[in-house]
Design a protein around this motif. Structure first.
Motif, PDB file in Angstrom:
ATOM      1  N   ALA A   1       0.938  -1.267   0.044  1.00 30.83           N
ATOM      2  CA  ALA A   1      -0.058  -0.030   0.027  1.00 30.83           C
ATOM      3  C   ALA A   1       0.846   1.120  -0.045  1.00 30.83           C
ATOM      4  O   ALA A   1       1.778   1.270   0.589  1.00 30.83           O
ATOM      5  CB  ALA A   1      -0.891  -0.001   1.333  1.00 30.83           C
ATOM      6  N   PRO A   2       0.426   2.345  -0.702  1.00 32.90           N
ATOM      7  CA  PRO A   2       0.947   3.648  -0.620  1.00 32.90           C
ATOM      8  C   PRO A   2       1.102   4.214   1.121  1.00 32.90           C
ATOM      9  O   PRO A   2      -0.226   3.923   1.776  1.00 32.90           O
ATOM     10  CB  PRO A   2       0.423   4.538  -1.266  1.00 32.90           C
ATOM     11  CG  PRO A   2      -1.186   3.981  -1.645  1.00 32.90           C
ATOM     12  CD  PRO A   2      -0.920   2.460  -1.329  1.00 32.90           C
ATOM     13  N   MET A   3       2.070   4.274   1.671  1.00 35.02           N
ATOM     14  CA  MET A   3       1.998   5.127   2.891  1.00 35.02           C
ATOM     15  C   MET A   3       3.109   6.309   3.095  1.00 35.02           C
ATOM     16  O   MET A   3       4.097   6.083   3.001  1.00 35.02           O
ATOM     17  CB  MET A   3       2.330   4.117   3.809  1.00 35.02           C
ATOM     18  CG  MET A   3       1.493   3.051   4.117  1.00 35.02           C
ATOM     19  SD  MET A   3       1.711   1.823   5.266  1.00 35.02           S
ATOM     20  CE  MET A   3       3.028   0.787   4.469  1.00 35.02           C
ATOM     21  N   GLU A   4       2.373   7.489   3.261  1.00 31.18           N
ATOM     22  CA  GLU A   4       3.162   8.435   3.231  1.00 31.18           C
ATOM     23  C   GLU A   4       4.316   8.557   4.377  1.00 31.18           C
ATOM     24  O   GLU A   4       4.117   8.025   5.576  1.00 31.18           O
ATOM     25  CB  GLU A   4       2.185   9.718   3.719  1.00 31.18           C
ATOM     26  CG  GLU A   4       2.575  11.053   3.118  1.00 31.18           C
ATOM     27  CD  GLU A   4       1.616  12.204   3.261  1.00 31.18           C
ATOM     28  OE1 GLU A   4       0.315  11.917   4.032  1.00 31.18           O
ATOM     29  OE2 GLU A   4       1.890  13.316   2.678  1.00 31.18           O
TER      30      GLU A   4
ATOM     31  N   GLN B   1       1.344   9.416  -1.732  1.00 30.45           N
ATOM     32  CA  GLN B   1       0.192  10.558  -2.555  1.00 30.45           C
ATOM     33  C   GLN B   1       1.071  11.693  -2.666  1.00 30.45           C
ATOM     34  O   GLN B   1       1.667  12.246  -1.918  1.00 30.45           O
ATOM     35  CB  GLN B   1      -1.073  10.611  -1.809  1.00 30.45           C
ATOM     36  CG  GLN B   1      -0.946  11.199  -0.573  1.00 30.45           C
ATOM     37  CD  GLN B   1      -2.056  11.366   0.409  1.00 30.45           C
ATOM     38  OE1 GLN B   1      -3.053  10.371   0.287  1.00 30.45           O
ATOM     39  NE2 GLN B   1      -2.379  12.309   1.277  1.00 30.45           N
TER      40      GLN B   1
ATOM     41  N   GLN C   1       1.260   7.231  -7.416  1.00 29.58           N
ATOM     42  CA  GLN C   1       0.009   7.687  -6.759  1.00 29.58           C
ATOM     43  C   GLN C   1      -0.311   9.214  -6.805  1.00 29.58           C
ATOM     44  O   GLN C   1       0.568   9.743  -6.359  1.00 29.58           O
ATOM     45  CB  GLN C   1      -0.327   7.194  -5.222  1.00 29.58           C
ATOM     46  CG  GLN C   1      -1.846   7.322  -4.977  1.00 29.58           C
ATOM     47  CD  GLN C   1      -2.158   7.109  -3.600  1.00 29.58           C
ATOM     48  OE1 GLN C   1      -1.596   7.467  -2.608  1.00 29.58           O
ATOM     49  NE2 GLN C   1      -3.112   6.342  -3.342  1.00 29.58           N
TER      50      GLN C   1
ATOM     51  N   ASN D   1      -6.150   8.500  -6.263  1.00 30.83           N
ATOM     52  CA  ASN D   1      -6.233   8.431  -4.797  1.00 30.83           C
ATOM     53  C   ASN D   1      -7.615   8.879  -4.631  1.00 30.83           C
ATOM     54  O   ASN D   1      -7.459  10.306  -4.515  1.00 30.83           O
ATOM     55  CB  ASN D   1      -5.008   8.918  -3.786  1.00 30.83           C
ATOM     56  CG  ASN D   1      -5.337   8.637  -2.524  1.00 30.83           C
ATOM     57  OD1 ASN D   1      -6.241   7.889  -2.048  1.00 30.83           O
ATOM     58  ND2 ASN D   1      -4.493   9.268  -1.708  1.00 30.83           N
TER      59      ASN D   1
ATOM     60  N   LYS E   1      -7.871   3.975  -6.248  1.00 34.59           N
ATOM     61  CA  LYS E   1      -7.807   3.539  -4.767  1.00 34.59           C
ATOM     62  C   LYS E   1      -9.017   4.304  -4.026  1.00 34.59           C
ATOM     63  O   LYS E   1      -8.991   5.549  -4.415  1.00 34.59           O
ATOM     64  CB  LYS E   1      -6.451   3.693  -4.063  1.00 34.59           C
ATOM     65  CG  LYS E   1      -6.603   3.179  -2.600  1.00 34.59           C
ATOM     66  CD  LYS E   1      -5.033   3.299  -2.202  1.00 34.59           C
ATOM     67  CE  LYS E   1      -5.012   2.709  -0.633  1.00 34.59           C
ATOM     68  NZ  LYS E   1      -5.170   3.362   0.341  1.00 34.59           N
TER      69      LYS E   1
ATOM     70  N   HIS F   1     -10.609   0.221  -0.238  1.00 38.80           N
ATOM     71  CA  HIS F   1     -10.170   0.015   1.050  1.00 38.80           C
ATOM     72  C   HIS F   1     -11.344   0.244   1.899  1.00 38.80           C
ATOM     73  O   HIS F   1     -12.245   1.127   1.828  1.00 38.80           O
ATOM     74  CB  HIS F   1      -9.460   1.534   1.522  1.00 38.80           C
ATOM     75  CG  HIS F   1      -9.036   1.498   2.973  1.00 38.80           C
ATOM     76  ND1 HIS F   1      -8.625   2.762   3.446  1.00 38.80           N
ATOM     77  CD2 HIS F   1      -9.181   0.631   4.057  1.00 38.80           C
ATOM     78  CE1 HIS F   1      -8.172   2.444   4.894  1.00 38.80           C
ATOM     79  NE2 HIS F   1      -8.707   1.452   5.358  1.00 38.80           N
TER      80      HIS F   1
ATOM     81  N   TYR G   1      -8.705   3.401  12.105  1.00 42.60           N
ATOM     82  CA  TYR G   1      -8.388   1.899  11.804  1.00 42.60           C
ATOM     83  C   TYR G   1      -8.738   1.090  13.087  1.00 42.60           C
ATOM     84  O   TYR G   1      -8.686  -0.122  13.132  1.00 42.60           O
ATOM     85  CB  TYR G   1      -6.852   2.044  11.997  1.00 42.60           C
ATOM     86  CG  TYR G   1      -6.189   2.598  10.663  1.00 42.60           C
ATOM     87  CD1 TYR G   1      -6.610   2.152   9.452  1.00 42.60           C
ATOM     88  CD2 TYR G   1      -5.549   3.818  10.743  1.00 42.60           C
ATOM     89  CE1 TYR G   1      -6.044   2.371   8.282  1.00 42.60           C
ATOM     90  CE2 TYR G   1      -4.983   4.064   9.238  1.00 42.60           C
ATOM     91  CZ  TYR G   1      -5.133   3.400   8.289  1.00 42.60           C
ATOM     92  OH  TYR G   1      -4.982   3.744   7.037  1.00 42.60           O
TER      93      TYR G   1
ATOM     94  N   ASN H   1      -8.335  -4.239   0.253  1.00 43.52           N
ATOM     95  CA  ASN H   1      -7.582  -3.433   1.115  1.00 43.52           C
ATOM     96  C   ASN H   1      -8.272  -3.361   2.462  1.00 43.52           C
ATOM     97  O   ASN H   1      -9.222  -3.001   2.683  1.00 43.52           O
ATOM     98  CB  ASN H   1      -6.959  -2.188   0.606  1.00 43.52           C
ATOM     99  CG  ASN H   1      -6.202  -1.470   1.358  1.00 43.52           C
ATOM    100  OD1 ASN H   1      -6.364  -0.299   1.613  1.00 43.52           O
ATOM    101  ND2 ASN H   1      -5.255  -1.981   2.194  1.00 43.52           N
ATOM    102  N   GLY H   2      -7.451  -3.499   3.665  1.00 38.68           N
ATOM    103  CA  GLY H   2      -7.889  -3.140   4.980  1.00 38.68           C
ATOM    104  C   GLY H   2      -8.002  -4.198   5.735  1.00 38.68           C
ATOM    105  O   GLY H   2      -8.789  -5.257   5.951  1.00 38.68           O
ATOM    106  N   ASP H   3      -6.840  -4.244   6.686  1.00 38.68           N
ATOM    107  CA  ASP H   3      -6.861  -5.497   7.847  1.00 38.68           C
ATOM    108  C   ASP H   3      -6.676  -6.727   6.981  1.00 38.68           C
ATOM    109  O   ASP H   3      -7.092  -7.971   7.835  1.00 38.68           O
ATOM    110  CB  ASP H   3      -8.139  -5.700   8.573  1.00 38.68           C
ATOM    111  CG  ASP H   3      -8.287  -4.213   9.374  1.00 38.68           C
ATOM    112  OD1 ASP H   3      -7.475  -3.403   9.612  1.00 38.68           O
ATOM    113  OD2 ASP H   3      -9.459  -4.031   9.909  1.00 38.68           O
TER     114      ASP H   3
ATOM    115  N   ILE I   1      -1.606  -4.537   1.134  1.00 37.12           N
ATOM    116  CA  ILE I   1      -1.320  -4.346   2.481  1.00 37.12           C
ATOM    117  C   ILE I   1      -0.474  -3.092   2.889  1.00 37.12           C
ATOM    118  O   ILE I   1       0.503  -2.785   2.118  1.00 37.12           O
ATOM    119  CB  ILE I   1      -0.302  -6.027   2.812  1.00 37.12           C
ATOM    120  CG1 ILE I   1      -1.277  -6.868   2.451  1.00 37.12           C
ATOM    121  CG2 ILE I   1       0.002  -5.679   4.214  1.00 37.12           C
ATOM    122  CD1 ILE I   1      -0.687  -8.395   2.876  1.00 37.12           C
ATOM    123  N   GLY I   2      -0.899  -2.743   4.259  1.00 36.17           N
ATOM    124  CA  GLY I   2      -0.189  -1.453   4.486  1.00 36.17           C
ATOM    125  C   GLY I   2       0.505  -1.583   5.862  1.00 36.17           C
ATOM    126  O   GLY I   2       1.630  -1.640   5.767  1.00 36.17           O
ATOM    127  N   ARG I   3      -0.311  -1.530   6.768  1.00 39.63           N
ATOM    128  CA  ARG I   3       0.303  -1.224   8.242  1.00 39.63           C
ATOM    129  C   ARG I   3       1.255  -2.442   8.710  1.00 39.63           C
ATOM    130  O   ARG I   3       2.177  -2.441   9.098  1.00 39.63           O
ATOM    131  CB  ARG I   3      -0.626  -0.895   9.114  1.00 39.63           C
ATOM    132  CG  ARG I   3      -1.316   0.684   9.263  1.00 39.63           C
ATOM    133  CD  ARG I   3      -2.275   0.875   9.761  1.00 39.63           C
ATOM    134  NE  ARG I   3      -3.443  -0.200   9.332  1.00 39.63           N
ATOM    135  CZ  ARG I   3      -4.372  -0.508  10.049  1.00 39.63           C
ATOM    136  NH1 ARG I   3      -4.598  -0.234  11.298  1.00 39.63           N
ATOM    137  NH2 ARG I   3      -5.518  -1.443   9.524  1.00 39.63           N
TER     138      ARG I   3
END
Ligand SMILES: Cc1cc2nc3c(=O)[nH]c(=O)nc-3n(C[C@H](O)[C@H](O)[C@H](O)COP(=O)(O)O)c2cc1C
Length: 259
Positions: free
Chosen positions: A17-20, A43, A71, A99, A140, A170, A178, A200-202, A222-224
């Motif tokens: 996942a994109p994550m700033e 983003q 993105q 986005n 997204k 998401h 979250y 996406n999400g969990d 997958i992000g976090r």
């Protein structure tokens, strides 16, 4: 390039996942090395990119062959066109992502980020414009700005109207934190539109991935979990992997070299 992507999407695509401030080029390269098929830059507004500042261009730099989607977000279609005219692909560039998920209050007030989910006609125009420049494009999105929009299924209307390579859903609406579990019950109806859906999400375990396959999603994002464990993609695919500690060092080394 589009054919490659469709082929991969026909199996199961594992996406970072994109994550700033997390998914810089070094993080992306190492996640790809250990199992992520596709990665995304964090983003950035195309209204900012057209100014061509060093820091803006750095965010979309792709210094190696890591498959990467850039993105972008924004609403000024003239600025989007200006950006596309000047853009030249480098490295492992695979296309653009629009986005429509950013929950930032200030962006929503300006009508961008998740506020764009209920503007399918505008999103369609932007996606079509990117395609005229011969680039792949995916979207997204969240489920809407609030519960009412989710109930009205604004996300489905957007997916139905817009012709993009795939849609990353998401499964939360904008104001959901979250702590509230992502609502996977929306995925089957998204898949029923006939469009390619990435969940996406969990999503964390192999069971989660299996569930998404059964629903008919073409990928998982997958992000976090990846933020703390860049080996997650390889673990989900049962790859032989080095230690987490050594991989975190590898990322730090690469960051030193590239900065
Ligand atoms: C620190 C952080 C930064 C994020 N930055 C972005 C971003 O730049 N663009 C975006 O579309 N989503 C962003 N997200 C959202 C993630 O891409 C993803 O949709 C979300 O974390 C849900 O996936 P997960 O449950 O696997 O973490 C960000 C999330 C986190 C935690």
């Amino acid at each position: 390039m589009f054919k490659d992507l469709t082929y991969q999407l026909a199996i199961m695509e594992y996406m970072l996942a994109p994550m700033e401030k997390i998914t810089d080029s070094s993080f992306r390269s190492i996640c790809h090395k250990y199992g992520a098929d596709l990665t995304f830059t964090e983003q950035i507004r195309f209204e900012t990119l057209v100014k061509k500042t060093k820091s803006a261009l750095e965010r979309i730099r792709i210094p190696d062959d890591t498959p990467t989607i850039i993105q972008i977000m924004g609403k000024d279609e003239e600025k989007l066109e200006q950006f596309l005219k000047d853009f030249s692909p480098e490295g492992g560039f695979k296309g653009f992502n629009l986005n429509l998920g950013c929950p930032s209050q200030s962006y929503v007030r300006q009508g961008i980020g998740s506020a764009m989910i209920k503007r399918p006609t505008k999103v369609k125009r932007m996606v079509d414009m990117i395609k005229t420049y011969d680039h792949n494009v995916n979207v997204k999105l969240r489920l809407g700005v609030n519960f009412t929009e989710k109930k009205e299924k604004v996300y489905l209307k957007l997916i139905e109207k817009v012709e993009a390579d795939f849609f990353i859903v998401h499964a939360r609406y904008r104001s959901e934190s979250y702590e509230i579990k992502a609502d996977w019950s929306v995925f089957p109806e998204c898949v029923e539109t006939g469009k390619a859906i990435v969940a996406n999400g969990d999503i964390i375990t192999q069971e989660d991935v299996e569930k998404m396959k059964e629903i008919g999603c073409v990928g998982v994002m997958i992000g976090r979990t990846a933020m703390n464990n860049p080996l997650i993609f390889g673990q989900l695919r049962n790859l032989k992997l080095p230690s987490l500690e050594s991989v975190k060092k590898e990322i730090a080394e690469l960051q030193k070299q590239r900065n």
